[in-house]
Scaffold this motif. Sequence first.
Motif, PDB file in Angstrom:
ATOM      1  N   GLY A  45      -0.623  13.703   8.226  1.00  0.00           N
ATOM      2  CA  GLY A  45       0.848  13.214   7.546  1.00  0.00           C
ATOM      3  C   GLY A  45       1.867  12.751   8.592  1.00  0.00           C
ATOM      4  N   ARG A  46       2.031  13.603   9.779  1.00  0.00           N
ATOM      5  CA  ARG A  46       2.786  13.063  10.700  1.00  0.00           C
ATOM      6  C   ARG A  46       2.062  11.662  11.378  1.00  0.00           C
ATOM      7  NH1 ARG A  46       1.717  18.290  14.723  1.00  0.00           N
ATOM      8  NH2 ARG A  46       1.282  19.098  12.325  1.00  0.00           N
ATOM      9  N   GLN A  47       0.979  11.348  11.356  1.00  0.00           N
ATOM     10  CA  GLN A  47       0.540  10.021  11.932  1.00  0.00           C
ATOM     11  C   GLN A  47       0.571   8.605  10.985  1.00  0.00           C
ATOM     12  OE1 GLN A  47      -3.308  10.901  13.727  1.00  0.00           O
ATOM     13  NE2 GLN A  47      -2.730  13.016  14.087  1.00  0.00           N
ATOM     14  N   LEU A  48       1.098   8.814   9.711  1.00  0.00           N
ATOM     15  CA  LEU A  48       0.995   7.448   8.910  1.00  0.00           C
ATOM     16  C   LEU A  48       1.465   6.417   9.371  1.00  0.00           C
ATOM     17  CD1 LEU A  48       1.454   8.979   5.236  1.00  0.00           C
ATOM     18  CD2 LEU A  48      -0.754   8.576   6.552  1.00  0.00           C
ATOM     19  N   HIS A  49       2.734   6.700  10.083  1.00  0.00           N
ATOM     20  CA  HIS A  49       3.531   5.418  10.457  1.00  0.00           C
ATOM     21  C   HIS A  49       2.581   4.593  11.671  1.00  0.00           C
ATOM     22  CE1 HIS A  49       6.280   2.440  12.156  1.00  0.00           C
ATOM     23  NE2 HIS A  49       7.188   2.618  10.988  1.00  0.00           N
ATOM     24  N   ALA A  62       7.568   2.215   5.634  1.00  0.00           N
ATOM     25  CA  ALA A  62       8.430   3.363   5.498  1.00  0.00           C
ATOM     26  C   ALA A  62       7.920   4.477   5.047  1.00  0.00           C
ATOM     27  CB  ALA A  62       9.522   2.938   4.407  1.00  0.00           C
ATOM     28  N   VAL A  63       8.212   5.636   6.030  1.00  0.00           N
ATOM     29  CA  VAL A  63       7.615   6.763   5.665  1.00  0.00           C
ATOM     30  C   VAL A  63       8.641   7.974   5.417  1.00  0.00           C
ATOM     31  CG1 VAL A  63       6.056   8.693   6.675  1.00  0.00           C
ATOM     32  CG2 VAL A  63       5.496   6.348   7.342  1.00  0.00           C
ATOM     33  N   ILE A  98       0.764  -1.243   0.187  1.00  0.00           N
ATOM     34  CA  ILE A  98       0.019  -0.004   0.178  1.00  0.00           C
ATOM     35  C   ILE A  98       0.837   1.175  -0.031  1.00  0.00           C
ATOM     36  CG2 ILE A  98      -0.181   0.031   2.691  1.00  0.00           C
ATOM     37  CD1 ILE A  98      -2.952   1.047   2.194  1.00  0.00           C
ATOM     38  N   THR A  99       0.647   2.236  -0.574  1.00  0.00           N
ATOM     39  CA  THR A  99       1.169   3.600  -0.617  1.00  0.00           C
ATOM     40  C   THR A  99       0.235   4.531  -0.546  1.00  0.00           C
ATOM     41  OG1 THR A  99       2.571   2.808  -2.413  1.00  0.00           O
ATOM     42  CG2 THR A  99       2.466   5.136  -2.248  1.00  0.00           C
ATOM     43  N   VAL A 100       0.549   5.173   0.641  1.00  0.00           N
ATOM     44  CA  VAL A 100      -0.384   6.309   1.341  1.00  0.00           C
ATOM     45  C   VAL A 100       0.549   7.681   1.191  1.00  0.00           C
ATOM     46  CG1 VAL A 100      -1.688   7.200   3.115  1.00  0.00           C
ATOM     47  CG2 VAL A 100      -1.432   4.899   2.786  1.00  0.00           C
ATOM     48  N   VAL A 101      -0.361   8.843   0.555  1.00  0.00           N
ATOM     49  CA  VAL A 101       0.391  10.015   0.670  1.00  0.00           C
ATOM     50  C   VAL A 101      -0.497  11.141   0.930  1.00  0.00           C
ATOM     51  CG1 VAL A 101       1.131  12.158  -0.977  1.00  0.00           C
ATOM     52  CG2 VAL A 101       1.417   9.626  -1.777  1.00  0.00           C
ATOM     53  N   GLU A 102       0.026  11.800   2.345  1.00  0.00           N
ATOM     54  CA  GLU A 102      -0.999  12.579   2.932  1.00  0.00           C
ATOM     55  C   GLU A 102      -0.218  13.867   3.083  1.00  0.00           C
ATOM     56  OE1 GLU A 102      -4.247  12.712   3.444  1.00  0.00           O
ATOM     57  OE2 GLU A 102      -4.780  10.575   3.166  1.00  0.00           O
TER      58      GLU A 102
END
Length: 286
Positions: free
Chosen positions: A185-189, A201-202, A145-149
């Motif tokens: 964005g800072r919470q993705l991991h 990996a963020v 999965i790839t997530v961009v925020e």
Amino acid sequence: MSSPSAVATADYVHGYSERETARLGDQADTLAALLHTGTAYPAGSRVLEMGCGVGAQTVHLARSGPGARITAVDHSADSLAQARARIAAHAPEADVEWCHADLFDLPFSPAEFDHVFVCFLLEHLPDPRRALAVLRRLLRPGGTITVVEGDHGSALFHPASAHARAVIDCQVRLQSAAGGNALIGRQLHPLLARAGYDDIAVRPRTVYADRSRPTLVDGFTRNTFIAMVEAVRDEALAAGLMTEADWDRGITDLHRTALAEGTFHYTFFKAVAVNRADTGLPAPGR
């Protein structure tokens, strides 16, 4: 910063106007290299794009992974119609299947996809961890999965202005009131970890614009970020978050960051993670 209309109950704070559609296109085109570098799906791979909106990111997914089989999902039929037209105009050779569905009621089988791509969707959802868990069940073991925020707390600019900072905060507060999170964005991991993904990996993807980078000044500072903040003016004033005079001063100051002596910085976060093989997590609703 994009369309959240993968879920019927999401309240999209930016609206669905023609101006917003244009803003999404400007954003995707200006940031294509920044956000899509490193994402290229092999020919024949099955890719789910969740919350495709008007197809602004779909075009770049198709270009970076020719031959990939993309299933683009959105809850808005109007957005899907615009997405089809955008692909037909800008990536006619792309292999895209369109699906009108809600994120929590998807017509797919477990492990149906090799990869999932999510861009600017989680910021609008009241329960992003649940959404990620739902998407994990659609990934084959070992799939990615790839997530961009984005993260509006990362906005740094010159000249400094408390009023400009306040109008940005209005957008953040309105998005929170609508059930979203403009600081996600800072919470993705931790979100991905709690949803059961491995090998997370963020990496930050930073935009910096000054007069030596006029394309970014126009495409990002003015036409993406400031345009996004300007769009919530009526809501912010109606909610009593600022006076009209203070709002107008804040927007004026924000525009100064796009002038000759101004600078603007913003950080997106791009995460890539792997679906682990076990199925021991609780159901997504728990």
